[in-house]
Design a protein around this motif. Sequence first.
Motif: not given
Length: 768
Positions: A537-565
């Motif tokens: 109740d205090e934080q919802g889903h959490g604390f927003c990241l400060e660095d936008v570039d981190e949000i848009l980044s993956c690395d070799d061992k951790k990957v994020t995939i987007l879907y829209s439909g």
Amino acid sequence: MTGSKYPIIAHGELYVKPIEKKNSGGPKDIPHDYEEAKPKIVADLNRIFDAIHEKHEIFLKEKIVCVRMEPKFEAKSYVPNQLLTTDNLSFVGGRKYRFTEDNGVEQQQVAKLYFVKTDDMGLSNLRETLTSGVKDDVQNWRDQIGSIHSLDLLRPDEKIMGFPEDWNKGIVEIVLHPLENEHDQMLDKFYSTSKIPRKDTRVKAYKSGLTFISAKCSRVELENIKRFNPLRAMHPLGQIDITPVRTVSVGDAPQPSSSNKKSSIVVGVFDGGADDTLPLLKGYVKTTDCAVMAPNENYLSHGTAVCGAVLHGNLAGKNKFYPLQTPYVSVESFRVLPIQDKADFELYEAIDEIEKIVSGRRDLKLCNVSFGPRGAIIDDSINRFTYVLDQLTYDVSEGEVNPLFCVAAGNDGDLPEPFNRVQSPADMVNGLGVGAYTLTTVDGSKIRAAYSCVGRGREGAKIKPDLLDFGGSIDRPFVLVGSKPDSLATSYGTSFSSPYTVHKIGKLMAKSDNIAPHLGRTLLIHTARFNKKFTLDEQGHGFCLEDVDEILSCDDKKVTILYSGLLEPAQIVNLPIFAPNINSIKGMVNISWTITTIVAPYANDPDAYTNDCIDDVFIPHTDVFKYTKEDPKTQKPLTKRLNLCKAADIEREQNLLAEGYKKSPFPMSCTPKSFRSEDDLRVKDYKWDTVIKKHQRMRGSSLRNPYLTLQAIDRNKFNAQSIKYHVAVSIEAQSYTGSLYDAILQTYKNLAPITLRNINRIMVDINS
């Protein structure tokens, strides 16, 4: 290469496939025997007729009657539609109600209530259907009658909400039921009954929907209206509370960019205006006056500070020797405050302007609202401000991008419960309600700001605020654009954490054309960091990241995939989680997913405010199935689990089938939801919410071609609509041999990294 960063991956929707699924579960036991329930309902109808004849309430020709269900009968499959025996009866909404059974146990129960619009003929027809026995052999009719607790009228204490005992007068919001055939007569009767002068009210009616009235009201007038039958709800309407901004330095502001360019990505800011001649705003902010009153200094400084936060973020640590880069967005500031009579109608007139502007300016796709009525939300009533923003978000033409509103959660988080709860319109289901965090003076760690309003949110958005962003505090203030040339100002509040979130979403959109506003919403929630020191109740889903570039980044061992439909009504799809050869690795794998949807709001029923939702199920292994049969001695189910990748289990399957076991039609889910009640799903799984955020940690050997099933579900008896969805899925496997990122792109050729663009590609001449 270790430490390398890559863009997140898009176009996951190209691999989404429709599937068919059989229903599971069984019927719920009906609480009342039909032969006992029928005369009880007839007696209820007789009491309603007595109330009409004896004028217990002030009625029109059309009446509103309550159908109160027994607890645990709130699912859409239990809507008592068999009662609608003629055209003279129709559902016009619903809510929750609370009661205590007269059985010696003082335990309050909560159940579903439906509002039925009818007239004397409709009530007579219903009574005749019951007493004649014409439908006694219809099983669905029998079950629905047996599921009803009572039929009656809404009590006055159920209509009047949120008024403290010492309340004597103030601004209130009155909500009337949709009596479209008698709308004018309803308003005339409202004024003659309440004795509230028309000049002290503002009215907004929605087609086939509720009528909202903002009124200056006294305790006497409140008492006059509480027995008005079309009255649905009445609650105090808080005054707009603007966070003060204090100028702290003149001549020390950082220098604006020397470029003669501005961003073509435009953010709409609805506030008290802005001084677009100030160096840090000039060329980047266009002001539009929507108010007939002259600008107010406090409102103007607030709006200026909000616009500056959208453009530049937090200016802490920056001074005249610090040249700023060209902002990633530009701003159109709409001055909607103050308007006319501040004491009476400021809020409704501001809402009117927002409604008019956004519906006519469909190019505004990212907006900020840092004001609203002070006061905690009420579960059983929807504020007009919330409904308007949700409807504006949803109601776009086919193929058009839906706008996103970011809204300040409110600054009364340090009040006792329940007055510390989020404030309208931050409880909206189709947008972002933003709370605030600050930094400790000891080590600079992030903590929830004490003033930031907390959850729980309302049905459809039970987790509120959605996230926390930096809003500052008295010790660590938010540094803002001052109202004087070359000046800085300080303040703190959710008024500034919200535009700071807008600043980040705008930056995401500027960096990649693949990121639409609601995909930005999805990514911020997906990457928000949950701190176990604070409650949900205090934080919802959490604390927003400060660095936008981190949000848009993956690395070799951790990957994020987007879907829209789009999900068609009742459609079920397979959404693959891309993880080639994950079954062969040793060690643990973390999978997390966030789903956001945009749905039609239904203000008539706060308990069913979202018309649609997505039900998600995680399938970790495509070859693990469940086999069941009934034990002949105990009549309880016997279950077996087989992995058909194993030769021994393939052989064992034949034996089980020969013994009468039945194979599940789909692979086993990780957290099966079958046979859970509607109430359990709402509370524990946040069913009907527009945001889903989950994670699962499993051994790699337990995964093989994992996927999510997404199912579209509708309610409220509407023509079912397609649901727009956005999904972000992250998979992390630190023991993966080689690059998981490369393996995904090499295996699934239609996937591609998002296109990161140079900031110059979105720039236009500053005078254009």
